[in-house]
Design a protein around this motif. Structure first.
Motif, short mmCIF file in Angstrom:
data_model
loop_
_atom_site.label_atom_id
_atom_site.label_comp_id
_atom_site.label_asym_id
_atom_site.label_seq_id
_atom_site.Cartn_x
_atom_site.Cartn_y
_atom_site.Cartn_z
N HIS A 5 -29.82 13.14 40.20
CA HIS A 5 -29.66 11.80 39.61
C HIS A 5 -30.03 11.80 38.13
O HIS A 5 -30.07 10.73 37.50
CB HIS A 5 -30.50 10.78 40.38
CG HIS A 5 -29.89 10.36 41.68
ND1 HIS A 5 -30.05 11.08 42.84
CD2 HIS A 5 -29.07 9.32 42.00
CE1 HIS A 5 -29.38 10.49 43.83
NE2 HIS A 5 -28.77 9.43 43.34
N GLN B 32 -33.42 14.40 43.59
CA GLN B 32 -33.92 13.70 42.40
C GLN B 32 -33.27 14.26 41.13
O GLN B 32 -32.82 13.51 40.27
CB GLN B 32 -35.44 13.84 42.33
CG GLN B 32 -36.07 13.13 41.13
CD GLN B 32 -37.56 13.45 41.02
OE1 GLN B 32 -37.96 14.60 41.14
NE2 GLN B 32 -38.36 12.43 40.79
N GLY C 93 -35.17 5.79 40.82
CA GLY C 93 -34.66 5.25 42.07
C GLY C 93 -35.49 5.71 43.26
O GLY C 93 -36.51 6.40 43.10
N GLU D 7 -32.38 9.26 36.40
CA GLU D 7 -32.21 7.84 36.72
C GLU D 7 -33.25 7.44 37.77
O GLU D 7 -33.26 7.99 38.88
CB GLU D 7 -30.81 7.59 37.27
CG GLU D 7 -30.56 6.14 37.69
CD GLU D 7 -29.26 5.98 38.45
OE1 GLU D 7 -29.00 4.87 38.93
OE2 GLU D 7 -28.51 6.98 38.58
#
Length: 421
Positions: A231, A228, A236, A234
Motif C-alpha cells: 500500500h 502493508q 490503513g 498509505e
C-alpha cells in the motif's frame, strides 16, 4: 539508533471491531480449527464434515471454495466469507474491543490478549522474529489476505510481562465469558470482550515500554508487512495485524521440538555421520529419546523403523568450520542450528531445502514419513524459550520451523475485517 522502548514506541495493541461466529458453545467448537499450517488434507476434510461452516474453508480454501470464485480459491474464500456474513453465520461486533482469550487443557492454562498489533520493522527491536521464512507460504497467505481483505488468523507473540496488561488478563476469571467452546483436540476456549476505554488506555501505556517475541506465525507476520508495503505508505487497517499476546511469566505456553526427516537412507547417513561425530550402539527409539534428554552439549537422534542411534561428540573443528561467524554465538550454540549448518550442509552435503529436510511435529509422524520414503528421521530436543529470545534479541534467525509453541490459538475465535476498522 534511539531505543524505541525508551521513547514509548514499543508494543502497541489496539482494540478492534471483531467478526465472530454466532453460535452456541457446541456449534462453535465445530467451527474452529487449528492454524492453517498444521492441517493435513484429511484433517481439513474431517473439519468440513463436522461443520460446513468450519473456518478452515476460509483459512485453507480448496476447490470446494474455488467454484464460488470462478476457479480462484482465494476469491472463493472471499465469497464464502461474504455469504456467511449475509446469512448471519458470522456477525461484526458493534464496539471495538480487546479480548482476553484462554486456552485450557487438563495440564495447563494459557491466557492472553487478542488485539491489532502495530506492525514494526524487525530492526526496531520491538517485534522480534527468530525463524527464517519461505517465499511460498508468504505468497499464499498474501493472496488470501488480499482477496478476503481480512486477518483470518492471529499471530502469536510472547513477552515478559507484569503490569496493567497482565492484570487485565488475570482479572476476568470471575466474569462470564463472551463465548466458550471445546475443540476435538481437548482444548477448552474462553473469550472475554473488554470494551472499557480506560482499560484500553492502561494496556497501551503498559505495552509502550515493552517488546515481544514471535512464538508462532512468522509467515503471517511477514505477510502482514508485505501487505502493508504493497500500500506504499498509505495509512490503513493493514498497518496492524490480528495478534495474540501472552505474558510468559504468568500464562506462558509450552515449547516442543519440530523433528526433521532427511533425504538420506539409513546406512548412508550413518556412514557420513560417523566421520564427524560419535554414534551410539543401536537402541530402541524410546531409549534413544531418553538418552537425548540427558546429554550435555549438542546431540540428536537418528532413527529409522525400530532402530535409533544417539549422535553426540560432534567434532569441534568441523563445527567451527561450518558455523563460521556464528560459532560461539547464541545462535551457533543451538542444537537446531548445528543440525542444519553443520550436519545437513557440511557433513551430509545436502542443500538445506524443504525437498531435502522435511518437518514433523511428533516422533511418530517423523518415523512414519521416514519409513514411507526410505529417509531418516532426525529427532531433536526443544529449544528453551530463553535461548530463542536471546537469538531474536541479537537480530539472528533460527532455521525455519525450529520451535513449536502449544497450545496454538484456534482459528475462528475472532476475525478482523479491514472494512470494519
Amino acid at each position: 539508533m534511539t531505543d524505541p522502548l525508551a521513547t514509548g514506541r514499543g508494543l502497541s495493541l489496539a482494540p478492534f471491531r471483531a467478526t465472530r461466529f454466532c453460535a452456541d458453545a457446541d456449534t462453535l467448537g465445530r467451527q474452529l480449527s487449528p492454524p492453517y499450517d498444521v492441517i493435513s488434507g484429511a484433517d481439513r476434510a474431517a473439519l468440513v464434515q463436522a461443520s460446513p461452516t468450519n473456518v478452515v474453508r476460509l483459512i485453507l480454501p480448496e476447490q470446494d471454495e474455488a467454484r464460488f470464485g470462478d476457479g480462484d480459491r482465494y476469491a472463493g474464500a472471499k465469497a464464502v466469507l461474504q455469504d456467511w456474513l449475509s446469512r448471519g453465520v458470522l456477525a461484526v461486533d458493534d464496539e471495538a474491543a480487546l479480548f482476553v482469550y484462554e486456552m485450557s487443557t487438563p495440564d495447563s492454562v494459557t491466557r492472553g490478549l487478542l488485539g491489532a498489533v502495530e506492525l514494526r520493522d524487525p530492526e526496531d527491536g520491538v517485534i522480534l522474529p527468530h525463524e527464517n521464512t519461505m517465499a511460498g507460504p508468504v505468497s499464499d497467505r498474501l493472496a488470501l489476505m488480499s482477496a478476503t481483505e481480512a486477518n483470518l488468523e492471529p499471530i502469536y507473540l510472547v513477552y515478559d510481562g507484569g503490569g496493567a496488561a497482565s492484570e487485565l488478563v488475570a482479572s476476568v476469571s470471575d466474569l462470564d465469558p463472551t463465548s466458550t467452546a471445546n475443540t476435538p483436540d481437548g482444548v477448552g476456549h474462553r473469550l472475554w470482550a473488554i470494551t472499557d476505554p480506560a482499560a484500553h488506555a492502561a494496556v497501551a501505556a503498559d505495552l509502550a515500554g515493552r517488546r515481544a517475541l514471535i512464538a508462532d506465525g512468522h509467515h503471517r507476520y511477514a505477510t502482514y508487512r508485505q501487505l502493508q508495503a504493497d500500500h506504499h505508505g498509505e495509512p490503513g487497517p493493514w498497518d496492524r495485524g490480528l495478534t495474540l499476546l501472552v505474558d510468559t511469566s504468568s500464562y506462558g505456553p509450552q515449547v516442543h521440538p519440530i523433528h526433521r526427516v532427511v533425504a538420506l537412507e539409513w546406512n548412508r547417513i550413518l556412514e557420513l555421520t560417523s566421520a564427524a561425530a560419535e554414534i551410539s550402539e543401536p537402541m530402541s527409539v524410546a531409549a534413544a529419546e531418553k538418552s537425548l534428554s540427558q546429554v550435555e552439549g549438542f546431540a540428536v537422534v537418528l532413527a529409522h523403523e525400530d532402530e535409533a542411534v544417539l549422535v553426540s561428540g560432534l567434532s569441534a573443528e568441523i563445527q567451527r568450520q561450518a558455523l563460521g561467524a556464528a560459532a560461539g554465538t547464541a545462535l551457533g550454540e543451538l542444537d537446531i542450528t548445528i543440525l542444519h549448518r553443520v550436519l545437513v550442509e557440511h557433513v551430509w552435503q545436502l542443500s538445506d531445502t524443504v525437498d531435502n529436510v522435511g518437518y514433523a511435529h511428533s516422533v511418530s509422524e517423523a518415523l512414519a514419513e521416514a519409513l514411507d520414503t526410505g529417509r531418516t528421521a532426525v529427532l531433536v530436543r526443544p529449544t528453551p524459550v530463553q535461548a530463542v529470545a536471546a537469538v531474536a534479541a541479537a537480530g539472528e534467525r533460527m532455521p525455519r520451523k525450529s520451535t513449536l509453541f502449544t497450545p496454538k490459538p484456534a482459528s475462528g475465535v475472532v476475525l478482523r475485517r479491514f472494512a470494519d476498522q
